[in-house]
Design an enzyme around this catalytic site. Structure first.
Site, mmCIF file in Angstrom:
data_model
loop_
_atom_site.group_PDB
_atom_site.id
_atom_site.type_symbol
_atom_site.label_atom_id
_atom_site.label_comp_id
_atom_site.label_asym_id
_atom_site.label_seq_id
_atom_site.Cartn_x
_atom_site.Cartn_y
_atom_site.Cartn_z
ATOM 1 N N PHE A 55 0.834 -1.199 0.000
ATOM 2 C CA PHE A 55 0.000 0.000 0.000
ATOM 3 C C PHE A 55 0.870 1.250 0.000
ATOM 4 C CE2 PHE A 55 -3.231 -2.814 1.994
ATOM 5 C CZ PHE A 55 -4.342 -2.461 1.244
ATOM 6 N N ASP A 56 0.531 2.191 -0.861
ATOM 7 C CA ASP A 56 1.023 3.553 -0.688
ATOM 8 C C ASP A 56 0.356 4.103 0.575
ATOM 9 O OD1 ASP A 56 2.047 6.214 -1.379
ATOM 10 O OD2 ASP A 56 -0.026 6.656 -1.925
ATOM 11 N N ALA A 57 0.964 5.127 1.171
ATOM 12 C CA ALA A 57 0.386 5.695 2.394
ATOM 13 C C ALA A 57 -0.525 6.881 2.099
ATOM 14 C CB ALA A 57 1.501 6.102 3.365
#
Length: 244
Positions: A8-10
């Site tokens: 996941f990107d944040a």
């Protein structure tokens, strides 16, 4: 399970960066004894976006970015000469680290995936002290197997070295069993595609894609990720596979 690992990107994928940024700007301006006007906020966001793009492309370092955005803001608006850009930057980063605001559905999604045994990690270009603080303060603090930050990797998305670093920490999973989910075509999706892993573009605003970067999937709501991970991509009408 179609994918063994989800990267996941944040920011703007799981975490509401816009809300965190607004909190940090308001608080930092107050600390600098400046009025936080809409004009200054708009200018900061434009400057910040330009510099993050430069960082993504490798034109500047993250350390340079941290202070340069405030140096440019002070110069552009001819703010008081007493304003120290470095102090401004430090105040902003301190308050940004407090902003553990989540995107709608992020907590529910991660809880559901965690309960089902899904392996999850974060891969972010953000500033390490900020990201670790925000993640640690949030409901997602124990959801991830690892948190990969560009500062530790010595490289940033979309460059392959940060993915090498992530795969090392994850025990070198099969690339066919890894999916990256993010809101940035140029960072998350381009980086994942070049690395040979499937990609999911989180696009809640339904922005048109005029680039050459083509995600494997496109979703507008985080909950739409569940059938993708299960291998049932056609079970939700709003999930848009970009290729079979």
């Amino acid at each position: 399970m179609r994918y063994n690992v989800v990267l996941f990107d944040a920011d703007e994928t799981l975490f509401d960066y816009t809300k965190a940024e607004a909190h940090a700007l308001t608080s930092a301006f107050q600390e600098m004894k400046l009025e936080c006007t809409p004009l200054l906020v708009d200018s900061y966001r434009r400057i910040n976006q330009e510099l993050w793009k430069a960082f993504e492309q490798g034109s500047i370092t993250q350390q340079q970015l941290r202070t340069a955005r405030f140096e440019r803001l002070v110069a552009e608006h001819r703010l008081s000469e007493a304003i120290d850009a470095e102090a401004f930057s430090q105040a902003y980063i301190k308050y940004l680290g407090e902003g553990a605001f989540l995107i709608d559905g992020a907590a529910e999604l991660c809880s559901q995936l965690q309960a089902g045994g899904q392996r999850m990690a974060i891969i972010t270009n953000g500033i390490k002290e900020v990201q670790l603080s925000r993640i640690g303060r949030s409901e997602l603090c124990d959801a991830f197997e690892c948190i990969v930050v560009s500062e530790d990797a010595g490289s940033q998305k979309p460059h392959p070295a940060i993915f090498d670093f992530a795969f090392d920490k994850l025990g070198f999973p099969d690339r066919q069993e890894v999916l990256i989910v993010g809101d940035s075509l140029t960072s998350d999706i381009a980086g994942g595609s070049r690395y040979g892993i499937d990609t999911c573009w989180y696009n809640p605003g339904r922005k048109p894609n005029h680039s050459d970067v083509q995600p494997t999937y496109e979703i507008q709501r985080l909950e739409e990720l569940v059938p993708i991970l299960a291998g049932a991509t056609h079970s939700q009408g709003n999930t848009s596979p970009s290729r079979a």
